[in-house]
Design a protein around this motif. Structure first.
Motif, mmCIF file in Angstrom:
data_model
loop_
_atom_site.group_PDB
_atom_site.id
_atom_site.type_symbol
_atom_site.label_atom_id
_atom_site.label_comp_id
_atom_site.label_asym_id
_atom_site.label_seq_id
_atom_site.Cartn_x
_atom_site.Cartn_y
_atom_site.Cartn_z
ATOM 1 N N TRP A 72 -8.586 -37.617 -13.218
ATOM 2 C CA TRP A 72 -9.280 -37.054 -11.987
ATOM 3 C C TRP A 72 -9.545 -35.645 -12.132
ATOM 4 N N LYS A 73 -7.340 -35.388 -12.212
ATOM 5 C CA LYS A 73 -7.470 -34.195 -12.495
ATOM 6 C C LYS A 73 -8.153 -33.503 -13.755
ATOM 7 N N ILE A 74 -8.394 -33.961 -14.754
ATOM 8 C CA ILE A 74 -8.935 -33.913 -16.108
ATOM 9 C C ILE A 74 -10.688 -32.936 -15.585
ATOM 10 N N LEU A 75 -11.181 -34.034 -14.893
ATOM 11 C CA LEU A 75 -13.126 -34.541 -14.819
ATOM 12 C C LEU A 75 -12.639 -32.871 -14.266
ATOM 13 N N ASN A 76 -11.566 -32.556 -12.653
ATOM 14 C CA ASN A 76 -11.855 -31.571 -11.820
ATOM 15 C C ASN A 76 -11.216 -30.690 -12.233
ATOM 16 N N ASN A 106 -10.205 -34.148 -25.035
ATOM 17 C CA ASN A 106 -11.385 -33.770 -24.707
ATOM 18 C C ASN A 106 -12.687 -34.670 -24.252
ATOM 19 N N MET A 107 -11.589 -35.386 -23.315
ATOM 20 C CA MET A 107 -12.347 -36.361 -22.664
ATOM 21 C C MET A 107 -13.763 -35.905 -21.906
ATOM 22 N N CYS A 108 -14.670 -36.689 -22.358
ATOM 23 C CA CYS A 108 -15.867 -36.194 -21.888
ATOM 24 C C CYS A 108 -16.191 -37.180 -20.930
ATOM 25 N N PHE A 109 -17.196 -36.419 -19.540
ATOM 26 C CA PHE A 109 -17.683 -37.320 -18.577
ATOM 27 C C PHE A 109 -18.979 -36.955 -18.626
ATOM 28 N N ARG A 118 -16.607 -40.876 -21.419
ATOM 29 C CA ARG A 118 -16.356 -41.707 -22.601
ATOM 30 C C ARG A 118 -15.730 -42.330 -23.482
ATOM 31 N N ILE A 119 -15.926 -43.240 -23.660
ATOM 32 C CA ILE A 119 -14.717 -43.691 -24.457
ATOM 33 C C ILE A 119 -14.497 -43.635 -25.846
ATOM 34 N N PRO A 120 -14.000 -43.061 -26.330
ATOM 35 C CA PRO A 120 -13.794 -41.977 -27.643
ATOM 36 C C PRO A 120 -14.136 -43.772 -28.642
ATOM 37 N N PRO A 121 -14.812 -43.009 -29.601
ATOM 38 C CA PRO A 121 -15.349 -44.578 -30.904
ATOM 39 C C PRO A 121 -14.268 -44.917 -31.337
ATOM 40 N N ALA A 123 -9.823 -43.722 -19.850
ATOM 41 C CA ALA A 123 -11.092 -43.543 -19.599
ATOM 42 C C ALA A 123 -11.599 -45.583 -19.334
ATOM 43 N N LYS A 124 -11.127 -46.150 -19.881
ATOM 44 C CA LYS A 124 -11.463 -47.764 -19.258
ATOM 45 C C LYS A 124 -10.865 -47.514 -18.153
ATOM 46 N N LEU A 125 -9.635 -47.108 -17.021
ATOM 47 C CA LEU A 125 -9.617 -47.456 -16.054
ATOM 48 C C LEU A 125 -10.525 -46.519 -15.312
ATOM 49 N N TRP A 126 -10.572 -45.391 -15.235
ATOM 50 C CA TRP A 126 -11.541 -44.182 -14.345
ATOM 51 C C TRP A 126 -12.790 -45.096 -14.212
ATOM 52 N N ASN A 127 -13.752 -45.521 -15.439
ATOM 53 C CA ASN A 127 -15.013 -46.289 -15.098
ATOM 54 C C ASN A 127 -14.718 -47.954 -14.428
ATOM 55 N N ILE A 128 -13.976 -47.989 -13.789
ATOM 56 C CA ILE A 128 -13.670 -49.704 -13.214
ATOM 57 C C ILE A 128 -13.410 -49.003 -11.406
ATOM 58 N N LEU A 129 -13.253 -47.586 -11.456
ATOM 59 C CA LEU A 129 -13.483 -47.018 -9.830
ATOM 60 C C LEU A 129 -14.973 -47.137 -9.231
#
Length: 188
Positions: free
Chosen positions: A77-81, A89-92, A103-106, A128-134
């Motif tokens: 959340w802190k990275i996203l905001n 380099n997490m991508c949202f 996005r889950i890195p390939p 990314a996987k945990l975030w995408n469950i929310l």
């Protein structure tokens, strides 16, 4: 109450320092960490005849494993905001139905198992996987205190039964495991 406060202040804080980065994935490592909390809670008056899972519920303590995953989600959340740097380099992206997604890195399909295991348990993939469950009503919150409160309510509805020697669990207790266990998190 005093014993729980002492544990949270003096022991748990040390066990969780930077835990979002060193989060263990091997069951024996998770059990070793949980054994510290398990041993401590066994000594609390009124809890001596309860098993570990019952003590966690009675004392309203999450497992250390669940707290580590919670920290990973909060850091995401802190990275996203933009509260902390996005050095990995997490991508949202925005989904109309699901809200903010990561996005889950390939990874190359032909990589060795050891590399694949490290990849699956790296912060950027697990986060990314945990975030995408929310659900959208949680991941779209823009204020940290409100996000933590909504996240806490969401996580309280997911069973918390960490791997414990001598106990038979339905899964390894990760939020990711519960997603795929017995119908998933549809009603959570």
């Amino acid at each position: 109450v005093i014993m729980t406060l002492l544990f949270k202040t003096m022991v748990r804080s040390r066990l969780e320092y930077c835990s979002a980065l060193w989060n263990p994935h091997k069951i024996q490592d998770i059990q070793r960490l949980e054994a510290i909390q398990r041993s401590f809670t066994r000594r609390i008056i009124g809890c001596t005849n309860m098993n570990y899972w019952e003590r966690l519920k009675f004392l309203q303590l999450p497992s250390l494993q669940r707290r580590r995953e919670r920290y990973i989600i909060i850091n995401t959340w802190k990275i996203l905001n933009r509260k902390i740097p996005n050095d990995i380099n997490m991508c949202f992206y925005q989904s109309e139905r699901h809200g903010e997604r990561s996005r889950i890195p390939p990874i190359a399909k032909s990589c060795p198992t050891a590399i694949s295991t490290m990849y699956e348990n790296s912060f950027s993939v697990k986060a990314a996987k945990l975030w995408n469950i929310l659900p959208k009503y949680v991941n779209s919150i823009k204020e940290l205190p409100a996000f933590k409160a909504a996240l806490g309510k969401f996580l309280d509805r997911i069973p918390d039964k960490p791997p414990t020697p001598g106990y038979v669990a339905e899964c390894h207790n990760s939020i990711l495991d519960w997603k795929y266990q017995s119908g998933g998190l549809r009603d959570v």
